[in-house]
Design a protein around this motif. Structure first.
Motif, short mmCIF file in Angstrom:
data_model
loop_
_atom_site.label_atom_id
_atom_site.label_comp_id
_atom_site.label_asym_id
_atom_site.label_seq_id
_atom_site.Cartn_x
_atom_site.Cartn_y
_atom_site.Cartn_z
N LYS A 9 -2.65 8.41 -8.63
CA LYS A 9 -1.45 7.69 -8.18
C LYS A 9 -1.34 7.86 -6.67
O LYS A 9 -1.94 8.77 -6.09
N PHE A 10 -0.57 7.00 -6.04
CA PHE A 10 -0.40 7.03 -4.59
C PHE A 10 0.79 7.91 -4.25
O PHE A 10 1.93 7.52 -4.47
N ASP A 11 0.52 9.09 -3.75
CA ASP A 11 1.57 10.04 -3.36
C ASP A 11 1.30 10.47 -1.92
O ASP A 11 0.40 11.27 -1.66
N THR A 12 2.09 9.93 -0.99
CA THR A 12 1.86 10.22 0.44
C THR A 12 2.03 11.71 0.74
O THR A 12 1.34 12.22 1.63
N ASN A 13 2.89 12.41 0.01
CA ASN A 13 3.08 13.84 0.26
C ASN A 13 1.78 14.62 0.08
O ASN A 13 1.46 15.50 0.88
N ASN A 14 1.03 14.32 -0.99
CA ASN A 14 -0.24 15.01 -1.21
C ASN A 14 -1.30 14.59 -0.20
O ASN A 14 -2.08 15.42 0.27
N ILE A 15 -1.34 13.33 0.16
CA ILE A 15 -2.31 12.87 1.16
C ILE A 15 -2.01 13.49 2.52
O ILE A 15 -2.92 13.88 3.25
N ASP A 16 -0.72 13.62 2.85
CA ASP A 16 -0.33 14.21 4.14
C ASP A 16 -0.80 15.65 4.30
O ASP A 16 -0.99 16.12 5.42
N LEU A 38 -2.31 -1.96 -4.64
CA LEU A 38 -2.15 -0.51 -4.51
C LEU A 38 -3.34 0.10 -3.77
O LEU A 38 -3.17 0.95 -2.89
N ILE A 39 -4.54 -0.33 -4.11
CA ILE A 39 -5.74 0.19 -3.45
C ILE A 39 -5.70 -0.10 -1.95
O ILE A 39 -6.02 0.77 -1.13
N LEU A 40 -5.27 -1.29 -1.59
CA LEU A 40 -5.17 -1.64 -0.17
C LEU A 40 -4.10 -0.81 0.54
O LEU A 40 -4.27 -0.45 1.71
N LYS A 41 -3.01 -0.48 -0.16
CA LYS A 41 -1.98 0.40 0.41
C LYS A 41 -2.55 1.79 0.68
O LYS A 41 -2.32 2.37 1.73
#
Length: 171
Positions: A9-16, A38-41
């Protein structure tokens, strides 16, 4: 050192929390067809953070969306991608659990093989000694996968390995 972080899933907190040595691999096998928006995001967000982004199990789409690469899971034995043309910077990696799967990944011409499972005690558990033996079978670069944690990451030096992949280590 290369690190590969599997997300579903797309979770900016984990990517950050990730550094530039981390490659994000999106693998969500529950939604079909794959959500291209979603993939492009995720791609855009990773690009802003200077983090590489791979798509799991859909090389054609990864090429079409100009991602950094693709990941071929152990269960995927297809050779169709060998006929695709893609940019030199596009990388294909794959996972394996045993000798037979390593040979398939070599035929699939992956750049690196994520060999599992080093620490996680499941049906594919290898442990340190078996991991050492199996990883010597291939000339491909091997990446450690399976059960890596802050408690056991130092043990990678016993294998002369610095590259690793996982999920829980990164969260």
């Amino acid at each position: 050192m290369s690190k590969y972080y599997f997300i579903n899933k797309f979770d900016t907190n984990n990517i950050d929390k990730q550094d530039k040595q981390t490659t994000i691999i999106y693998r969500n096998y529950s939604s079909s067809p794959v959500d291209q928006v979603l993939i492009l995001k995720i791609k855009s967000y990773c690009k802003k953070k200077s983090i590489k982004f791979y798509l799991s199990n859909d090389i054609k789409l990864a090429i079409k969306l100009d991602l950094d690469g693709a990941y071929i899971p152990a269960f995927n034995k297809s050779l169709k991608h060998l006929a695709y043309s893609y940019k030199k910077k596009f990388k294909i990696i794959g996972s394996a659990h045993n000798l037979k799967e390593i040979k398939i990944k070599e035929i699939q011409n992956v750049k690196k093989i994520l060999l599992s499972s080093l620490f996680k005690k499941n049906k594919n558990f290898l442990g340190i000694n078996k991991f050492k033996l199996i990883s010597k079978i291939t000339k491909k670069k091997v990446v450690v996968l399976g059960g890596i944690s802050t408690k056991n990451i130092k043990k990678l030096s016993l294998l002369n390995q610095s590259d690793f992949a996982g999920i829980s280590y990164f969260e």
